[in-house]
Enzyme design. Structure first.
Site, PDB file in Angstrom:
ATOM      1  N   ALA A 200      27.108  40.886  35.550  1.00  0.00           N
ATOM      2  CA  ALA A 200      28.575  40.890  35.545  1.00  0.00           C
ATOM      3  C   ALA A 200      29.009  39.459  35.238  1.00  0.00           C
ATOM      4  O   ALA A 200      29.125  38.615  36.132  1.00  0.00           O
ATOM      5  CB  ALA A 200      29.095  41.346  36.893  1.00  0.00           C
TER       6      ALA A 200
ATOM      7  N   SER B 118      33.991  34.128  40.885  1.00  0.00           N
ATOM      8  CA  SER B 118      32.860  35.039  40.685  1.00  0.00           C
ATOM      9  C   SER B 118      33.345  36.478  40.802  1.00  0.00           C
ATOM     10  O   SER B 118      34.540  36.735  40.624  1.00  0.00           O
ATOM     11  CB  SER B 118      31.753  34.725  41.696  1.00  0.00           C
ATOM     12  OG  SER B 118      30.562  35.385  41.341  1.00  0.00           O
ATOM     13  N   ASN B 119      32.460  37.403  41.078  1.00  0.00           N
ATOM     14  CA  ASN B 119      32.843  38.813  41.194  1.00  0.00           C
ATOM     15  C   ASN B 119      31.935  39.498  42.217  1.00  0.00           C
ATOM     16  O   ASN B 119      31.062  38.866  42.803  1.00  0.00           O
ATOM     17  CB  ASN B 119      32.784  39.492  39.814  1.00  0.00           C
ATOM     18  CG  ASN B 119      31.416  39.360  39.198  1.00  0.00           C
ATOM     19  OD1 ASN B 119      30.431  39.878  39.724  1.00  0.00           O
ATOM     20  ND2 ASN B 119      31.326  38.631  38.091  1.00  0.00           N
ATOM     21  N   ARG B 120      32.131  40.789  42.408  1.00  0.00           N
ATOM     22  CA  ARG B 120      31.467  41.505  43.511  1.00  0.00           C
ATOM     23  C   ARG B 120      30.044  41.977  43.208  1.00  0.00           C
ATOM     24  O   ARG B 120      29.417  42.626  44.048  1.00  0.00           O
ATOM     25  CB  ARG B 120      32.312  42.725  43.913  1.00  0.00           C
ATOM     26  CG  ARG B 120      33.624  42.344  44.581  1.00  0.00           C
ATOM     27  CD  ARG B 120      34.400  43.599  44.948  1.00  0.00           C
ATOM     28  NE  ARG B 120      33.635  44.508  45.766  1.00  0.00           N
ATOM     29  CZ  ARG B 120      33.744  45.844  45.732  1.00  0.00           C
ATOM     30  NH1 ARG B 120      34.587  46.414  44.899  1.00  0.00           N
ATOM     31  NH2 ARG B 120      33.015  46.609  46.519  1.00  0.00           N
TER      32      ARG B 120
END
Ligand code: CTP
Length: 216
Positions: free
Chosen positions: A88, A21-23
């Site tokens: 995102a 995943s991402n932030r």
């Protein structure tokens, strides 16, 4: 106006307990949904896994992966006058997903990946007269990269977001952004000062309202 807004990260599961995943925390997209609803627009918010309350008056659809996001956007797009893609989206997913937790003994050191669909590129043929807005979270030269994405993804507006600053981007309440759009193929650029995400969201909704008036 009827707005379709996407927000937050996507999660690409490897097994029931692990994912890529991402932030992203979803703050920017939720701010856009809230600002649009406050200004009287009808908003559907497609949200990845985030821990934010649903803004008042907004219809929310929760998704997990990039493929889920694409399915949700495809389903809802026909009802929308504008799409705002703040999500995102993870560009890659594991090539295989285990239905049970993988044991480290049996795991390879190399993770095989496959590309996720680009949501904006996939739905581009269905754009019609709808307004499409993208966000570009960048660390290098935000404006140059965002211009490339504005053109290649066929967008009406891209919001270039400098995520290398501590007061801009992921998990904070402020953002330093530049709005980029095209007028007869020449670039129009609006550099905004450091604003709260709520203020950026208001400016974005105002831009959409203005653009829709011009097109009528
Ligand atoms: N986006 C999308 N589908 C993807 C990836 C991104 O629709 N698979 C959208 C995002 O929601 C955003 C815009 O495209 O509005 C730009 O996303 P970004 O992650 O900055 O760009 P990428 O296309 O992933 O390009 P790169 O990895 O080269 O930065």
């Amino acid at each position: 106006m009827k707005l379709l807004v996407t927000a937050g990260p996507t999660r690409e599961h490897l097994d029931p307990v692990r994912f890529l995943s991402n932030r992203s925390t979803g703050k920017m997209g939720f701010a856009v949904a809230r600002a649009a609803a406050v200004r009287g627009h009808q908003v559907t918010l497609v949200a990845g896994p985030v821990s934010l309350p649903t803004p008042a008056g907004v219809r929310r659809i929760d998704i997990v992966s990039a493929c889920d996001l694409l399915t949700a956007v495809k389903r809802r797009l026909r009802f929308a006058d504008a799409l705002v893609m703040t999500a995102a989206v993870a560009d890659w997913r594991p090539a295989s997903v285990s239905p049970v937790k993988l044991k480290k003994r049996g795991m390879s050191r190399v993770l095989a990946l496959e590309p996720n669909p680009d949501v904006l590129q996939t739905i581009r043929p269905c754009k019609g007269t709808r307004l499409f807005v993208g966000f570009a979270a960048e660390t290098g030269d935000p404006v140059r990269e965002a211009e490339r994405k504005l053109r290649t993804k066929g967008l009406d507006l891209i919001v270039a977001n400098d995520v290398s600053r501590p007061d801009s981007g992921f998990a904070v309440d402020t953002n330093k952004v530049t709005f980029l759009s095209l007028a007869n193929d020449s670039l129009e650029r609006l550099d905004l000062p450091l604003l709260t995400k709520d203020e950026v969201a208001e400016r974005l909704v105002e831009w959409l309202e203005q653009k829709q008036c011009e097109e009528v």
